[in-house]
Write an enzyme that holds these catalytic residues in place. Structure first.
Site, PDB file in Angstrom:
ATOM      1  N   GLU A 172       1.916  27.363  40.180  1.00 29.92           N
ATOM      2  CA  GLU A 172       1.938  28.395  39.118  1.00 29.92           C
ATOM      3  C   GLU A 172       0.506  28.698  38.645  1.00 29.92           C
ATOM      4  OE1 GLU A 172       4.655  27.419  35.807  1.00 29.92           O
ATOM      5  OE2 GLU A 172       2.992  27.875  34.463  1.00 29.92           O
ATOM      6  N   HIS A 185       5.107  22.385  41.277  1.00 26.93           N
ATOM      7  CA  HIS A 185       5.523  23.735  40.878  1.00 26.93           C
ATOM      8  C   HIS A 185       4.502  24.299  39.887  1.00 26.93           C
ATOM      9  CE1 HIS A 185       7.182  26.375  37.797  1.00 26.93           C
ATOM     10  NE2 HIS A 185       7.949  26.895  38.726  1.00 26.93           N
ATOM     11  N   ASN A 186       4.144  23.500  38.898  1.00 32.82           N
ATOM     12  CA  ASN A 186       3.192  23.975  37.894  1.00 32.82           C
ATOM     13  C   ASN A 186       1.801  24.194  38.486  1.00 32.82           C
ATOM     14  OD1 ASN A 186       5.425  23.446  36.293  1.00 32.82           O
ATOM     15  ND2 ASN A 186       4.218  22.651  34.601  1.00 32.82           N
ATOM     16  N   LYS A 202       8.257  19.069  40.219  1.00 39.76           N
ATOM     17  CA  LYS A 202       8.020  19.937  39.051  1.00 39.76           C
ATOM     18  C   LYS A 202       6.520  20.075  38.796  1.00 39.76           C
ATOM     19  CE  LYS A 202       8.302  22.358  35.319  1.00 39.76           C
ATOM     20  NZ  LYS A 202       7.795  21.876  34.099  1.00 39.76           N
ATOM     21  N   SER A 217      12.133  23.838  34.728  1.00 39.89           N
ATOM     22  CA  SER A 217      11.185  24.949  34.613  1.00 39.89           C
ATOM     23  C   SER A 217      11.880  26.200  34.109  1.00 39.89           C
ATOM     24  CB  SER A 217      10.548  25.256  35.968  1.00 39.89           C
ATOM     25  OG  SER A 217       9.644  26.334  35.824  1.00 39.89           O
TER      26      SER A 217
HETATM   27  P1  NDP Z   1       8.136  18.966  21.967  1.00 39.33           P
HETATM   28  O1  NDP Z   1       7.420  18.557  23.183  1.00 39.33           O
HETATM   29  O2  NDP Z   1       7.407  19.717  20.931  1.00 39.33           O
HETATM   30  O3  NDP Z   1       8.756  17.633  21.303  1.00 39.33           O
HETATM   31  C1  NDP Z   1       9.429  17.671  20.071  1.00 39.33           C
HETATM   32  C2  NDP Z   1      10.662  16.814  20.115  1.00 39.33           C
HETATM   33  O4  NDP Z   1      10.328  15.450  20.438  1.00 39.33           O
HETATM   34  C3  NDP Z   1      11.358  16.771  18.765  1.00 39.33           C
HETATM   35  O5  NDP Z   1      12.740  16.737  18.983  1.00 39.33           O
HETATM   36  C4  NDP Z   1      10.851  15.460  18.190  1.00 39.33           C
HETATM   37  O6  NDP Z   1      11.689  14.906  17.208  1.00 39.33           O
HETATM   38  C5  NDP Z   1      10.865  14.600  19.412  1.00 39.33           C
HETATM   39  N1  NDP Z   1      10.033  13.405  19.277  1.00 39.33           N
HETATM   40  C6  NDP Z   1       8.683  13.336  19.222  1.00 39.33           C
HETATM   41  N2  NDP Z   1       8.293  12.060  19.104  1.00 39.33           N
HETATM   42  C7  NDP Z   1       9.405  11.293  19.061  1.00 39.33           C
HETATM   43  C8  NDP Z   1       9.654   9.902  18.962  1.00 39.33           C
HETATM   44  N3  NDP Z   1       8.663   9.021  18.884  1.00 39.33           N
HETATM   45  N4  NDP Z   1      10.950   9.478  18.938  1.00 39.33           N
HETATM   46  C9  NDP Z   1      11.954  10.361  19.043  1.00 39.33           C
HETATM   47  N5  NDP Z   1      11.790  11.692  19.150  1.00 39.33           N
HETATM   48  C10 NDP Z   1      10.535  12.149  19.167  1.00 39.33           C
HETATM   49  O7  NDP Z   1       9.490  19.760  22.343  1.00 39.33           O
HETATM   50  P2  NDP Z   1       9.765  20.890  23.438  1.00 39.33           P
HETATM   51  O8  NDP Z   1      11.160  21.293  23.217  1.00 39.33           O
HETATM   52  O9  NDP Z   1       8.706  21.931  23.476  1.00 39.33           O
HETATM   53  O10 NDP Z   1       9.655  20.108  24.826  1.00 39.33           O
HETATM   54  C11 NDP Z   1      10.483  19.001  25.141  1.00 39.33           C
HETATM   55  C12 NDP Z   1      10.072  18.454  26.492  1.00 39.33           C
HETATM   56  O11 NDP Z   1      10.284  19.450  27.469  1.00 39.33           O
HETATM   57  C13 NDP Z   1       8.593  18.063  26.594  1.00 39.33           C
HETATM   58  O12 NDP Z   1       8.469  16.929  27.400  1.00 39.33           O
HETATM   59  C14 NDP Z   1       7.966  19.253  27.266  1.00 39.33           C
HETATM   60  O13 NDP Z   1       6.789  18.895  27.985  1.00 39.33           O
HETATM   61  C15 NDP Z   1       9.080  19.680  28.198  1.00 39.33           C
HETATM   62  N6  NDP Z   1       9.064  21.078  28.600  1.00 39.33           N
HETATM   63  C16 NDP Z   1       8.725  22.054  27.737  1.00 39.33           C
HETATM   64  C17 NDP Z   1       8.715  23.385  28.122  1.00 39.33           C
HETATM   65  C18 NDP Z   1       8.397  24.436  27.147  1.00 39.33           C
HETATM   66  O14 NDP Z   1       8.337  25.612  27.557  1.00 39.33           O
HETATM   67  N7  NDP Z   1       8.199  24.120  25.877  1.00 39.33           N
HETATM   68  C19 NDP Z   1       9.056  23.778  29.489  1.00 39.33           C
HETATM   69  C20 NDP Z   1       9.488  22.702  30.306  1.00 39.33           C
HETATM   70  C21 NDP Z   1       9.454  21.405  29.874  1.00 39.33           C
HETATM   71  P3  NDP Z   1      11.459  15.281  15.641  1.00 39.33           P
HETATM   72  O15 NDP Z   1      12.193  16.559  15.426  1.00 39.33           O
HETATM   73  O16 NDP Z   1      12.093  14.137  14.932  1.00 39.33           O
HETATM   74  O17 NDP Z   1       9.996  15.381  15.416  1.00 39.33           O
END
Ligand code: NDP
Length: 473
Positions: free
Chosen positions: A189, A185-186, A182, A128
């Protein structure tokens, strides 16, 4: 030189987590499905530490020292399964996959069980704090096998937020415990944000204050017992003026709250566990109501009372009390849900430790959580936080104002589902008799569902259409 840890999935969260690890002196292998992201990370931030870029899964795994620590930060759901399927065959017993995404805890339980068969540790870790937290110190909630924490814990402790010298990370419990915590937590939130939104609405429409004046009220509250990240940013948002129109920013934003799903999961899971989390549910439904343009449009002309503002100086103080009391209820409900899941799944979650690691790094970080930590430290078997000495006193002291605020809201037609449901929960728990007795009578009448008596053991049924004789069921 081998890397101590690797991060695959280098979008916002993964990139910042990798940078955080590198800045703390760890050698970090980095990988992403689309190699351009890996290249961009090293080009832009390579000077911050030691990164080992890998183009293929094989290169990535080979770059890691053993036991391999592989953090997956990809889109939650099918992408996580695809990444696990790609990497698991390349790993050896004792290695670990850490899923830092927002996975559903049931998926984490399934993945953990499957990888356990191969001897690979699967750690579902809730993270988080958003992108800022990932870079500068998040709150981390890792689950999975306890022994995985020996090799992983010190690394996580080095990058987590830190409050009073205590890192905001601890091993939560087996399999899905980390992602469950987690998720709750949300959910909390959501509830906290809804209560703050209702406070704003009341100050605006019952007290007649402007957004700028309300920002000042929140700033003052943030110096007291409500001090928290959410109250702090509320003041910032309310004080902001839209550059294009010169209007308060809050007045130019469309009033439709969106959600990504963890709040909904919290409520769905609470229903499955039979845990009453009305405050969290009302917050999820409040966002849902706001998004139903069709319903709102259809009902817009329904009559309501005239809303003349009171300009009562004591009102803001009453709202502060109502907010604090309702907040205690929302947190008590969330902790009850974790307690229930811990019993159901045999996780043995330390609730005081959960409160401790939420004090920093995460969205609900607040001074308040220290009170929850203290409550569980004083009595780990606390049934509900509402009866802890400090909280019970705070509720007793707030209750008159709380009731007054809910009554004012009802009188003026200002919706306060969060405040109202929190108060109803408080009154339900303290009630000597609930009308549930009547519900049982009705159930027995139409469905012969039976009932228990206050004066005798056993289950009973009344023959409602046969002389109303009572029989033992
Ligand atoms: P995203 O959820 O937008 O995911 C994008 C990433 O996933 C890219 O690296 C992408 O690779 C990869 N990806 C998608 N599909 C595949 C696949 N089939 N095989 C391999 N790689 C894949 O990224 P975030 O950074 O926003 O979030 C990452 C995780 O963290 C998520 O689960 C999210 O829920 C969690 N999270 C996010 C928060 C936030 O504030 N954003 C906070 C806390 C947790 P490519 O570049 O090749 O497309």
């Amino acid at each position: 030189q081998k890397a101590q840890i690797g991060v695959t999935g280098l979008a916002t969260m993964g990139r910042n987590l990798a940078r955080n690890l590198a800045r703390r002196g760890h050698t970090v292998a980095v990988h992403n499905r689309t190699a351009a992201r890996t290249k961009a990370l090293v080009e832009e931030f390579g000077h911050e530490g030691t990164f080992v870029p890998a183009e293929t899964a094989e290169e990535f795994v080979a770059a890691l020292e053993r036991p391999r620590r592989l953090v997956v930060m990809v889109k939650a759901g099918a992408a996580t399964d695809a990444v696990i399927d790609e990497f698991a065959p390349l790993l050896e017993p004792g290695d670990m996959i850490v899923d830092g995404g927002n996975a559903h805890f049931a998926d984490t339980r399934r993945r953990e069980a499957a990888l356990r068969e191969r001897g690979v540790h699967f750690v579902g870790a809730g993270i988080s704090g958003g992108e800022e937290g990932a870079l500068n110190g998040p709150s981390i909630m890792p689950g999975g096998p306890a022994e995985s924490y020996e090799a992983l814990g010190p690394l996580l402790e080095s990058i987590a937020a830190n409050v009073d010298g205590v890192p905001c990370v601890t091993h939560i419990g087996p399999d899905g415990a980390g992602h469950f915590v987690k998720m709750v937590h949300n959910g909390i939130e959501y509830a906290d944000m809804q209560l703050i939104a209702e406070s704003y609405d009341l100050l605006r429409h019952a007290a007649g204050l402007s957004p700028a004046e309300i920002a000042e009220v929140f700033r003052t509250w943030n110096t007291g017992r409500l001090e928290s990240y959410l109250i702090e940013i509320t003041a910032e948002v309310l004080a902001h003026t839209d550059a294009a129109t010169g209007e308060p920013f809050v007045d130019v934003v469309l009033d439709r709250a969106e959600q990504k799903g963890t709040g909904r999961w919290t409520v769905q899971t609470a229903l499955d566990l039979g845990v009453p989390v009305g405050g969290i549910a009302e917050a999820v439904f409040a966002r849902s109501v706001s998004g139903h343009a069709d319903l709102r449009e259809a009902a817009r002309d329904l009559p309501g009372p005239a809303r003349e503002a009171t300009k009562d100086a004591a009102f803001a103080d009453a709202v502060e009390r109502a907010l604090y009391a309702s907040k205690i209820v929302a947190y008590a409900q969330g902790f009850h849900q974790i307690q229930a899941a811990s019993a159901e799944y045999g996780w043995d979650v330390d609730l005081g430790a959960v409160a401790t690691i939420w004090r920093g790094g995460c969205i609900i970080r607040a001074r308040f959580l220290d009170r929850i930590r203290a409550a569980y430290e004083a009595d780990p078997r606390t049934v509900t936080l509402l009866t802890d000495g400090y909280f019970a006193e705070a509720l007793a002291e707030a209750q008159d104002a709380w009731r007054g605020v809910v009554a004012t809201a009802a009188r003026l037609g200002i919706p306060t589902p969060g405040f109202s449901s929190a108060l109803a929960y408080y009154d339900s728990l303290r009630a000597e008799r609930l009308p549930a007795a009547l519900t049982q009578g009705q159930r027995d009448f139409f469905g012969a569902h039976t009932y228990r008596r206050v004066d005798r053991e056993g289950a009973f049924h009344t023959l409602w259409s046969d002389g109303r004789r009572e029989v033992e069921a």
